[in-house]
Structures are given as C-alpha cells and as structure tokens.
Design a protein around this motif. Structure first.
Motif: not given
Length: 266
Positions: A58-59, A62, A140-141, A182, A186, A189-190, A234, A238
C-alpha cells in the motif's frame, strides 16, 4: 486448526492490526473464550506476514522514496523530507526493540491474560479518546521531528502489553503531539514495517527450532486472508478517519472491556 478457525483468526489479524483496537488481544481472546487451542508460532508468522505485505504494498511509493532518500543521506549527506522521515521511523523503532528483548519473557508469562487485556483495552481506549479530543491536529508526518518520533516510539513499546494496540497507542501519541488524524495513522502504519519485519524474523527463528508440524495449507490461507483484510483496512481507514474520528473505536474498546470483565467475573 480447522478451516473456519483459520479464516476467523486471519480476518481478525488483518482487520485489527491497523485499527486502534489491538490485534494481539483479538488473537489471544478466541483461544481463551472459545476454548480453541493456541494457533501456534507458525500461524502467527503467516498472518503477520500477510499484514506486513499489505502495508508494504500500500505504501510502496512512499517507502521506495524514503529508502532512496535515506541511502543518499548516508552516502551524499543529502537530507530531504523523505530521508528525515526515514530516520525518524528508524529512531521510533528502537524503544520497541530494546523493551521487546528485555521484557518478552515476562510479558509472555504474566501479561497474556483476559484480565490484563480488559484493563489495557479500557485505559488506553480512554487515552485515545482524550488525545483525539484535545489534540490540535495541525502537523503532517513530515513535520513530526526526531523528538516527537522518539516519543511515539516509546509509546509503541507500550504495545508489547496485550490489549494496548500498537496502532492505537502510536496514533494516540501522534495526536497528543499535534499530528492530524491522517498523519498520525500514516506514521503509525509506516512504523509497523520495521517492527513487523523484526517480529517475523524472530518468530521465524523460534519456529525453525520448534519440533511442531507445519500445516502449509492453513498457513497459505491465513496469509492470503490477512493480506486482503489488512490492505482493505488501511485503504478505508485512511479515507474515513478525518471525518469519523476515533470515537467509534473508543466505544468499541469500552464495550470489549465490559464483555471481558463479564467473562472474568461472572
């Protein structure tokens, strides 16, 4: 395990690994509440691999960008948003590694019980609700920074206690530090990639030393179901989390805690 048990446990792993409701709790509970035999190390490896493949695929864009940027940051001293995020993810993984090695025997012996799960389900569910309501939700992340990443990493180490929820406690920490819903999801999840990969390697090592027989059909089915369920989880999580918030998951955790208390004390 029969086929029904394989399907149910694989679905539980795939659907709960990335939701803030604790996959470990849901994998432990069927054995305790339904009288099933423990699914064993091999099945744990299989369903963990399925959910790991789901988050990696999925990622994938990234993760590839982070891997390239991280490599350049080592050899060419070039820093960018992706390389910084990669370093922060690595830093956030260290507390779980340390405490995992230090406390795994104690946790396996003393904390894998319905009573512990009931308490942690409720307590950390309420903490998630508080963080969701009080968090400013502006960053954000890529704006997290190493201090925030390390704080989230120490929060992740708490997830070694069954019922805490790795995704739940890391999202809670992210929300407390000002990340949007979000971004907190994320980042969580990472963070799961190195942790899940390390856990799979360690459990596989233990599995290779185990004399237990391996049911290839059950493992293949479990991996496939876990992968599909985790990928779908996932994707839709999101999409809806910014509108829905964490309250439905908090309510679920409180209800689950109440059910567990009923099983324990009645």
């Amino acid at each position: 395990m029969d086929t029904l048990q394989v399907i149910i446990l694989a679905l539980i792993q795939g659907l709960t690994e990335f939701l803030p409701i604790s996959s470990s709790a849901h994998l432990i509970l069927p054995a305790q509440l339904l009288g099933w035999e423990d699914q064993g190390l091999s099945f744990d490896v299989a369903v963990n691999t399925g959910s790991l493949l789901a988050v990696v695929i999925y990622f994938r864009h990234e993760l590839w960008a982070m891997a390239k940027a991280w490599t350049l940051s080592i050899f060419k001293r070039e820093l960018c948003a992706e390389s910084k995020l990669a370093w922060w993810i690595i830093l956030a993984t260290l507390p779980a590694i340390f405490f995992g090695f230090a406390a795994k025997d104690f946790i396996a012996t003393h904390l894998r019980s319905a009573a512990v799960i009931a308490v942690t389900t409720v307590v950390f569910g309420l903490l998630l609700w508080w963080a969701d309501k009080k968090g400013v939700r502006q960053l954000n992340e890529y704006q997290s920074g190493w201090r925030k990443a390390l704080f989230i990493g120490f929060a992740q180490a708490l997830a070694l206690i069954p019922g805490t929820s790795r995704s739940g406690i890391t999202m809670t920490a992210g929300l407390m530090l000002g990340l949007t819903r979000e971004a907190a999801a994320r980042f969580s999840f990472l963070m799961s990639v190195p942790v899940s990969l390390g856990a799979a390697i360690l459990v596989t090592r233990d599995l290779l030393k185990s004399p237990d027989a391996v049911d290839v059909q059950a493992l293949t089915l479990g991996t496939a179901i876990s992968f599909v369920a985790a990928y779908a989880c996932i994707h839709y999580f999101l999409k809806i989390i910014s509108r829905m918030g964490m309250t439905p998951f908090v309510i679920y955790r409180l209800a689950l805690g109440a059910v567990l208390c009923g099983f324990i004390f009645l």
